[in-house]
Write a protein that holds these residues in place. Sequence first.
Motif, PDB file in Angstrom:
ATOM      1  N   ASN A  20     -62.952 -50.383   5.616  1.00 38.43           N
ATOM      2  CA  ASN A  20     -61.486 -49.132   5.071  1.00 38.43           C
ATOM      3  C   ASN A  20     -61.757 -48.681   3.791  1.00 38.43           C
ATOM      4  O   ASN A  20     -62.761 -48.747   3.132  1.00 38.43           O
ATOM      5  CB  ASN A  20     -60.341 -49.907   5.795  1.00 38.43           C
ATOM      6  CG  ASN A  20     -60.186 -51.137   4.724  1.00 38.43           C
ATOM      7  OD1 ASN A  20     -60.729 -50.867   3.441  1.00 38.43           O
ATOM      8  ND2 ASN A  20     -59.705 -52.434   4.444  1.00 38.43           N
ATOM      9  N   ARG A  21     -60.845 -47.641   3.865  1.00 43.16           N
ATOM     10  CA  ARG A  21     -61.455 -46.950   2.813  1.00 43.16           C
ATOM     11  C   ARG A  21     -60.820 -47.769   1.258  1.00 43.16           C
ATOM     12  O   ARG A  21     -61.067 -47.082   0.229  1.00 43.16           O
ATOM     13  CB  ARG A  21     -60.880 -45.499   2.572  1.00 43.16           C
ATOM     14  CG  ARG A  21     -60.926 -44.265   3.838  1.00 43.16           C
ATOM     15  CD  ARG A  21     -62.075 -44.031   2.825  1.00 43.16           C
ATOM     16  NE  ARG A  21     -61.252 -42.781   2.027  1.00 43.16           N
ATOM     17  CZ  ARG A  21     -61.292 -41.482   1.949  1.00 43.16           C
ATOM     18  NH1 ARG A  21     -61.351 -41.083   2.877  1.00 43.16           N
ATOM     19  NH2 ARG A  21     -60.866 -40.953   0.751  1.00 43.16           N
ATOM     20  N   THR A  25     -62.766 -47.977  -2.772  1.00 44.30           N
ATOM     21  CA  THR A  25     -61.913 -47.118  -3.410  1.00 44.30           C
ATOM     22  C   THR A  25     -61.890 -49.156  -4.729  1.00 44.30           C
ATOM     23  O   THR A  25     -62.770 -48.467  -5.936  1.00 44.30           O
ATOM     24  CB  THR A  25     -60.315 -47.190  -3.501  1.00 44.30           C
ATOM     25  OG1 THR A  25     -60.643 -46.250  -3.043  1.00 44.30           O
ATOM     26  CG2 THR A  25     -59.710 -47.083  -4.750  1.00 44.30           C
ATOM     27  N   HIS A  30     -65.707 -44.778  -4.171  1.00 43.99           N
ATOM     28  CA  HIS A  30     -65.148 -42.908  -3.323  1.00 43.99           C
ATOM     29  C   HIS A  30     -63.685 -43.619  -3.956  1.00 43.99           C
ATOM     30  O   HIS A  30     -63.201 -44.304  -3.939  1.00 43.99           O
ATOM     31  CB  HIS A  30     -65.247 -42.693  -2.736  1.00 43.99           C
ATOM     32  CG  HIS A  30     -65.016 -41.811  -1.461  1.00 43.99           C
ATOM     33  ND1 HIS A  30     -65.199 -40.471  -2.071  1.00 43.99           N
ATOM     34  CD2 HIS A  30     -63.487 -40.922  -1.427  1.00 43.99           C
ATOM     35  CE1 HIS A  30     -64.915 -39.584  -1.053  1.00 43.99           C
ATOM     36  NE2 HIS A  30     -63.343 -39.757  -0.887  1.00 43.99           N
ATOM     37  N   VAL A  49     -67.543 -39.112   1.325  1.00 37.91           N
ATOM     38  CA  VAL A  49     -67.088 -39.700   2.652  1.00 37.91           C
ATOM     39  C   VAL A  49     -66.848 -38.582   4.032  1.00 37.91           C
ATOM     40  O   VAL A  49     -66.046 -37.797   4.031  1.00 37.91           O
ATOM     41  CB  VAL A  49     -65.458 -40.432   2.611  1.00 37.91           C
ATOM     42  CG1 VAL A  49     -65.703 -41.070   4.188  1.00 37.91           C
ATOM     43  CG2 VAL A  49     -65.871 -41.690   1.599  1.00 37.91           C
ATOM     44  N   ASN A  51     -66.336 -38.538   7.760  1.00 39.64           N
ATOM     45  CA  ASN A  51     -65.376 -38.930   8.530  1.00 39.64           C
ATOM     46  C   ASN A  51     -64.880 -37.690   9.531  1.00 39.64           C
ATOM     47  O   ASN A  51     -63.570 -37.730   9.188  1.00 39.64           O
ATOM     48  CB  ASN A  51     -64.568 -39.931   8.140  1.00 39.64           C
ATOM     49  CG  ASN A  51     -64.413 -41.500   9.099  1.00 39.64           C
ATOM     50  OD1 ASN A  51     -65.015 -41.583   9.378  1.00 39.64           O
ATOM     51  ND2 ASN A  51     -62.800 -41.680   8.526  1.00 39.64           N
ATOM     52  N   GLY A 108     -67.893 -42.658   7.500  1.00 41.28           N
ATOM     53  CA  GLY A 108     -67.263 -43.941   8.367  1.00 41.28           C
ATOM     54  C   GLY A 108     -67.677 -43.618   9.748  1.00 41.28           C
ATOM     55  O   GLY A 108     -68.060 -42.890  10.633  1.00 41.28           O
ATOM     56  N   PHE A 121     -67.124 -48.540   7.652  1.00 45.57           N
ATOM     57  CA  PHE A 121     -67.740 -47.216   6.195  1.00 45.57           C
ATOM     58  C   PHE A 121     -69.353 -47.919   5.461  1.00 45.57           C
ATOM     59  O   PHE A 121     -68.991 -49.380   6.193  1.00 45.57           O
ATOM     60  CB  PHE A 121     -67.076 -47.383   5.598  1.00 45.57           C
ATOM     61  CG  PHE A 121     -65.719 -45.885   5.901  1.00 45.57           C
ATOM     62  CD1 PHE A 121     -65.324 -45.026   6.224  1.00 45.57           C
ATOM     63  CD2 PHE A 121     -64.459 -47.043   5.778  1.00 45.57           C
ATOM     64  CE1 PHE A 121     -64.587 -44.142   6.116  1.00 45.57           C
ATOM     65  CE2 PHE A 121     -63.147 -46.468   6.173  1.00 45.57           C
ATOM     66  CZ  PHE A 121     -62.856 -44.976   6.757  1.00 45.57           C
TER      67      PHE A 121
END
Lengths: 292, 292
Positions: A20-21, A25, A30, A49, A51, A108, A121
Amino acid sequence: MTTYIFGALPDLEEGDIFPNRKALTEAGIHKVLMGGIDGNPRQGASSIVLNGGYVDDFDLGDEIIYTGHGGNDPNTGRQIKDQSWESPGNKALLVSELHALPVRVTRGYKHHSAFSPKSGFVYGGLYQVTEHFEDRGKDGFLICRYRLQKIQPGSTMPPEPIQSLPAGNEDSKRQTSTVLRIVRDTKLSRELKALYDYTCQICGLRITIKGIGYAEAAHIKPLGKPHNGFDKADNLLCLCPNHHVMLDKGILTLTDEFEVLGGEYEKVTFKADHALDGENIRYHRAHIFINE
Amino acid sequence: MTTYIFGALPDLEEGDIFPNRKALTEAGIHKVLMGGIDGNPRQGASSIVLNGGYVDDFDLGDEIIYTGHGGNDPNTGRQIKDQSWESPGNKALLVSELHALPVRVTRGYKHHSAFSPKSGFVYGGLYQVTEHFEDRGKDGFLICRYRLQKIQPGSTMPPEPIQSLPAGNEDSKRQTSTVLRIVRDTKLSRELKALYDYTCQICGLRITIKGIGYAEAAHIKPLGKPHNGFDKADNLLCLCPNHHVMLDKGILTLTDEFEVLGGEYEKVTFKADHALDGENIRYHRAHIFINE
């Protein structure tokens, strides 16, 4: 103040998968949890990204057309106003283009392409922003678009952040590098330059060595998707390198009367047997020129 | 008047073998029976034959260092005076460089390389002249030298001679092309450009789009053999594209006091924490600058 790390990261490899995002991070790929563009207008964009995104975008793997952010109604997702080149993320990507910064690209599961993961991702490697242009989105408002091209293996960037001038490289081998600009030449462009005796049609400069002229042929409506300009004399100007860059980057453009907008020069000079197709000029004004 | 045919010839393929110079002439590859360079200063050089030549020359197959003609005593073969950039063949090769013309390369049995034939002559394909520089030959006189790089397959030139403007190409695919110039970027060059805020150290021009600067970092002593310059800040200038070309092509150079020779500008501007190594400037004056 956020300091972005540009380029490759230790232990990060193309094809690495993240659930996941938040994981992106934490891996430092990102930094922002929301938003497709990670960067600011001072330092540039270090990462995007993909998505979801715009239906007109395309992703050929090594080459991506990407649309910037802004102008969306957060409730409906419909575009309700123009995007702006001054929006922080959009301007950050412009900085990455003009300064040839490497941009990490992650895809993504909602991104429609043959290179997207089924879930989560996947990190796709380093790209360069090679072009920016404007379009009208399906709701009729302006969108800010970019071409990203993959940096080929062997020329990836070192992972350090940009700071003071480093010691440099005493090794006489060529250092890892990105390509800032490639000037291509065809038979047609050589003949156009000869017609103008290698003199810039905008400023009149003739760069010479031992009397031999040097100039560049510039396409007004760019070649390649999505522009599909033609390699024809009615789409070409003979320019000095400075005015070639300024035309390509949308710093200047032409009116239908061949006046120069966005520069200090007034009018383009033509030889009798060379004329431009007005359609090419209008395309450049509408899509490439962003210096209004 | 001789009209040279530049680029590929019908029925000629890389690796084709010819028994002698007369056969090369009859095949239209190299029109003159004597002389390594076929061309003139107006149209450029269409062909070179490597056969003997300077001991310092090298041939890596895809990349060749080639020495021009002139200054030899026809009886002893020793060099007895300086070569000149104004000699017809030498100037023709300069034209081929500045105008990005394709040059046919043929290797003879007297040429020392892994790519030479045991007897006769072998056609080696199309090359571009990418650089010129001066050296002192073993007899102490000036020699005019060139770097030729092979044009990679898929970008060969059409066989027609240069004449009036052709109709061009309505096909939106990119046409076969040669590369006129590649501007590369490294972390170091990006940092130098940021230090100067993307302002040309020679003319003070700052090309900007939406306030974002565009400049190029130029190596003074070139990278790569035989120059072996370093990718270090003391060998770099932040320049606009025009002055970058002019430095690279030897149109302008610097004195030890950082005055500009060969241009309309007086002096290079420096930031406090950037200085050049005088050795790099002297190398450029001695080897790259040819605009005396």
